[in-house]
Motif scaffolding. Structure first.
Motif, short mmCIF file in Angstrom:
data_model
loop_
_atom_site.label_atom_id
_atom_site.label_comp_id
_atom_site.label_asym_id
_atom_site.label_seq_id
_atom_site.Cartn_x
_atom_site.Cartn_y
_atom_site.Cartn_z
N SER A 57 1.94 0.38 -7.10
CA SER A 57 2.14 -1.06 -7.32
C SER A 57 1.71 -1.91 -6.13
N THR A 58 1.66 -1.33 -4.94
CA THR A 58 1.28 -2.09 -3.75
C THR A 58 0.25 -1.32 -2.90
N PRO A 59 -0.97 -1.16 -3.42
CA PRO A 59 -1.99 -0.40 -2.69
C PRO A 59 -2.37 -1.05 -1.36
N ASP A 60 -2.10 -2.36 -1.22
CA ASP A 60 -2.45 -3.05 0.02
C ASP A 60 -1.60 -2.60 1.22
N LEU A 61 -0.58 -1.77 1.00
CA LEU A 61 0.16 -1.18 2.12
C LEU A 61 -0.77 -0.36 3.00
N VAL A 62 -1.83 0.19 2.41
CA VAL A 62 -2.82 0.94 3.18
C VAL A 62 -3.45 0.04 4.24
N ASN A 63 -3.64 -1.24 3.91
CA ASN A 63 -4.19 -2.20 4.86
C ASN A 63 -3.14 -2.69 5.85
N SER A 64 -1.98 -3.08 5.35
CA SER A 64 -0.99 -3.73 6.20
C SER A 64 -0.23 -2.75 7.09
N GLU A 65 -0.01 -1.53 6.62
CA GLU A 65 0.76 -0.54 7.39
C GLU A 65 0.14 0.84 7.26
N PRO A 66 -1.09 1.03 7.77
CA PRO A 66 -1.78 2.30 7.55
C PRO A 66 -1.05 3.53 8.10
N TYR A 67 -0.25 3.35 9.17
CA TYR A 67 0.43 4.50 9.78
C TYR A 67 1.89 4.64 9.36
N GLU A 68 2.38 3.70 8.55
CA GLU A 68 3.78 3.76 8.14
C GLU A 68 3.89 3.76 6.63
N ALA A 69 4.19 2.62 6.02
CA ALA A 69 4.41 2.54 4.57
C ALA A 69 3.16 2.83 3.76
N GLY A 70 1.98 2.75 4.39
CA GLY A 70 0.73 3.00 3.67
C GLY A 70 0.25 4.44 3.68
N TRP A 71 1.13 5.39 4.02
CA TRP A 71 0.75 6.80 3.98
C TRP A 71 0.36 7.20 2.55
N LEU A 72 -0.42 8.29 2.42
CA LEU A 72 -0.91 8.70 1.11
C LEU A 72 -0.13 9.88 0.52
N VAL A 73 -0.16 11.02 1.20
CA VAL A 73 0.46 12.23 0.67
C VAL A 73 1.10 13.03 1.80
N GLU A 74 1.95 13.99 1.40
CA GLU A 74 2.43 15.02 2.32
C GLU A 74 1.89 16.35 1.84
N ILE A 75 1.43 17.16 2.78
CA ILE A 75 0.86 18.47 2.48
C ILE A 75 1.72 19.53 3.16
N ALA A 76 2.09 20.57 2.41
CA ALA A 76 2.89 21.66 2.95
C ALA A 76 2.03 22.92 3.05
N VAL A 77 2.32 23.73 4.06
CA VAL A 77 1.69 25.04 4.22
C VAL A 77 2.78 26.10 4.21
N GLU A 78 2.37 27.36 4.12
CA GLU A 78 3.33 28.46 4.01
C GLU A 78 4.23 28.62 5.23
N GLU A 79 3.64 28.57 6.42
CA GLU A 79 4.44 28.82 7.62
C GLU A 79 3.99 27.95 8.79
N SER A 80 4.90 27.72 9.72
CA SER A 80 4.62 26.79 10.82
C SER A 80 3.49 27.27 11.72
N GLY A 81 3.36 28.59 11.92
CA GLY A 81 2.26 29.11 12.74
C GLY A 81 0.91 28.76 12.14
N GLU A 82 0.83 28.83 10.81
CA GLU A 82 -0.40 28.47 10.11
C GLU A 82 -0.70 26.98 10.31
N LEU A 83 0.34 26.14 10.24
CA LEU A 83 0.16 24.71 10.45
C LEU A 83 -0.27 24.43 11.89
N ASP A 84 0.33 25.11 12.85
CA ASP A 84 -0.07 24.94 14.26
C ASP A 84 -1.56 25.19 14.43
N ALA A 85 -2.04 26.28 13.84
CA ALA A 85 -3.45 26.65 13.98
C ALA A 85 -4.35 25.59 13.35
#
Length: 134
Positions: free
Chosen positions: A89-117
């Motif tokens: 409903s408010t795609p302009d959040l990408v413009n006004s708050e790109p690092y806060e409310a305008g985030w897009l998705v969260e991505i999960a990985v299997e384990e933290s070591g894999e994410l670190d790499a």
């Protein structure tokens, strides 16, 4: 020209996505201040379904602005854990708050070591500044 905001605590891709770790195995993704400036006014964001797979370097979403449509590329391999429904409903959040409310998705990985790499393969703030300063 205004100074582009490049928060030091984030990591970045050369394709202008930012990555913030939100748990040992999950990151939040968005587009950078520089990218939203280049796009102009964002009018629509097409996000993937929760549970879809993301591959590093592959397009998984689109951001449409008054100027163009841009692909969003996976910064790492994982599974979509959450999408920012506010952007429907408010795609302009990408413009006004790109690092806060305008985030897009969260991505999960299997384990933290894999994410670190995988995070180790991304750019720090200084590296990203070099990309945008050419």
């Amino acid at each position: 020209m205004t100074e582009t905001n490049v928060p030091a605590e984030l990591t970045y891709t050369p394709e202008h996505e930012w990555v913030r770790r939100v748990s040992p195995t999950t990151v939040r993704i968005g587009i950078t201040d520089f990218a939203q400036e280049q796009l102009g006014d964002v009018v629509f964001v097409q996000l993937p379904e929760v549970g879809s797979e993301v591959e590093a370097g592959e397009s998984f979403a689109e951001v449409e602005s008054t100027k163009s449509v841009s692909d969003i590329f996976g910064p790492l391999n994982g599974t979509i854990a959450a999408v920012n429904d506010e952007l429907e409903s408010t795609p302009d959040l990408v413009n006004s708050e790109p690092y806060e409310a305008g985030w897009l998705v969260e991505i999960a990985v299997e384990e933290s070591g894999e994410l670190d790499a995988q995070l180790g393969d991304l750019l720090d703030a200084d590296g990203y500044r070099q990309v945008i300063d050419g």
